[in-house]
Design a protein around this motif. Structure first.
Motif, PDB file in Angstrom:
ATOM      1  N   GLN A   1     -29.148   6.602  44.869  1.00 16.08           N
ATOM      2  CA  GLN A   1     -28.890   5.297  45.470  1.00 16.08           C
ATOM      3  C   GLN A   1     -30.167   4.634  45.992  1.00 16.08           C
ATOM      4  OE1 GLN A   1     -25.944   3.537  45.476  1.00 16.08           O
ATOM      5  NE2 GLN A   1     -25.463   5.161  44.009  1.00 16.08           N
TER       6      GLN A   1
ATOM      7  N   GLU B   1     -13.839   0.044  36.563  1.00 20.38           N
ATOM      8  CA  GLU B   1     -13.085   0.831  37.529  1.00 20.38           C
ATOM      9  C   GLU B   1     -12.046  -0.030  38.236  1.00 20.38           C
ATOM     10  OE1 GLU B   1     -15.736   2.723  40.207  1.00 20.38           O
ATOM     11  OE2 GLU B   1     -16.604   4.066  38.700  1.00 20.38           O
TER      12      GLU B   1
ATOM     13  N   ILE C   1     -22.041   5.783  31.372  1.00 19.39           N
ATOM     14  CA  ILE C   1     -21.417   5.935  32.691  1.00 19.39           C
ATOM     15  C   ILE C   1     -21.794   7.282  33.310  1.00 19.39           C
ATOM     16  CG2 ILE C   1     -19.202   6.164  33.885  1.00 19.39           C
ATOM     17  CD1 ILE C   1     -18.064   4.134  31.853  1.00 19.39           C
TER      18      ILE C   1
ATOM     19  N   GLY D   1     -19.836  -1.028  34.938  1.00 19.03           N
ATOM     20  CA  GLY D   1     -19.017   0.160  35.133  1.00 19.03           C
ATOM     21  C   GLY D   1     -18.043  -0.006  36.294  1.00 19.03           C
ATOM     22  N   GLN D   2     -18.497  -0.645  37.383  1.00 21.70           N
ATOM     23  CA  GLN D   2     -17.617  -0.884  38.525  1.00 21.70           C
ATOM     24  C   GLN D   2     -16.497  -1.851  38.160  1.00 21.70           C
ATOM     25  OE1 GLN D   2     -20.054  -2.178  41.770  1.00 21.70           O
ATOM     26  NE2 GLN D   2     -21.049  -0.186  42.029  1.00 21.70           N
TER      27      GLN D   2
ATOM     28  N   ILE E   1     -25.481   7.152  34.634  1.00 19.08           N
ATOM     29  CA  ILE E   1     -25.675   6.379  35.861  1.00 19.08           C
ATOM     30  C   ILE E   1     -25.052   7.078  37.059  1.00 19.08           C
ATOM     31  CG2 ILE E   1     -25.095   4.227  37.047  1.00 19.08           C
ATOM     32  CD1 ILE E   1     -27.331   3.977  34.958  1.00 19.08           C
ATOM     33  N   THR E   2     -23.834   7.568  36.902  1.00 12.45           N
ATOM     34  CA  THR E   2     -23.149   8.176  38.042  1.00 12.45           C
ATOM     35  C   THR E   2     -23.753   9.519  38.445  1.00 12.45           C
ATOM     36  OG1 THR E   2     -21.511   9.158  36.528  1.00 12.45           O
ATOM     37  CG2 THR E   2     -20.960   7.029  37.520  1.00 12.45           C
ATOM     38  N   THR E   3     -24.387  10.197  37.504  1.00 17.77           N
ATOM     39  CA  THR E   3     -24.907  11.540  37.787  1.00 17.77           C
ATOM     40  C   THR E   3     -26.387  11.546  38.137  1.00 17.77           C
ATOM     41  OG1 THR E   3     -23.310  12.461  36.216  1.00 17.77           O
ATOM     42  CG2 THR E   3     -25.117  13.896  36.891  1.00 17.77           C
TER      43      THR E   3
END
Length: 205
Positions: free
Chosen positions: A136, A66, A127, A62-63, A130-132
């Motif tokens: 971390q 981006e 995506i 995903g990065q 993972i982002t939500t």
């Protein structure tokens, strides 16, 4: 991952898995044309393929998108072209000769797993998950937990569409009616590409 976040993730996984999209449109058509048993590899391929996609996104893919947006754009268009081909195949599916036999072949396990990598909805789901929902702290463990939960929830969720198709099968035994159904499913699959068509139209303005 906190209990509240886990419950929210389960709800997200169920809603995104069970709502209409390319996978579910194809499973509905496959349930009608081939039945539940012959569609099982397709269902399992979706679950495993999406699980691997979630892991890949969590581990850095995903990065990469981006940083190089052109790669993601190219993947979206490739996926859209492939989905148009699948819509054409569904529209041209022949009527079953008997309940146990149908012309053509359902998706194999590997085909269904590979399709997730060109399925725009699958990328958005992965995506978004993972982002939500991936804290971390202990990030890798959380990514694996998200992927595993999606695999567990996804298969029975998409399976509802296969069962629905199978239940409709006896009402669609007449070749002309089945032909209309398959064309309708193909058009719905094409309609799911509307966001991509909108992007293309905007790019040429």
């Amino acid at each position: 991952m906190s209990p509240d976040l886990l419950v929210a993730l389960i709800a997200f996984a169920f809603v995104t898995s069970v709502t209409p999209g390319p996978n579910n449109m194809m499973l509905l058509a496959s349930g009608v044309n081939f039945g539940v048993r012959r569609t099982l590899p397709h269902m399992l391929g979706i679950s495993l393929g999406f699980m691997l996609l979630v892991i890949a996104v969590g581990l850095g893919l995903g990065q990469l998108f981006e940083r190089v947006p052109l790669l993601f754009t190219a993947l979206r268009y490739l996926g859209a072209a492939y989905m148009l081909y699948l819509a054409w195949r569904i529209a041209g599916s022949a009527a079953p000769q008997t309940r146990a036999d149908a012309r053509g072949k359902p998706f194999t396990f590997l085909q269904a797993a590979a399709f997730q990598w060109v399925n725009p909805k699958a990328w958005i789901m992965a995506i978004g998950a993972i982002t939500t929902y991936a804290p971390q702290e202990n990030f890798i463990i959380n990514v694996l937990l998200i992927a595993a939960l999606f695999a567990l929830i996804n298969c029975p969720s998409v399976g509802l569409w296969t069962v629905a198709g199978s239940l409709l099968r006896r009402w669609l035994e007449r070749p002309r009616i089945l032909r209309v159904f398959n064309v309708g499913m193909a058009l719905l699959l094409v309609a799911s590409l509307y966001p991509i068509f909108t992007d293309v139209q905007g790019a040429f303005r």
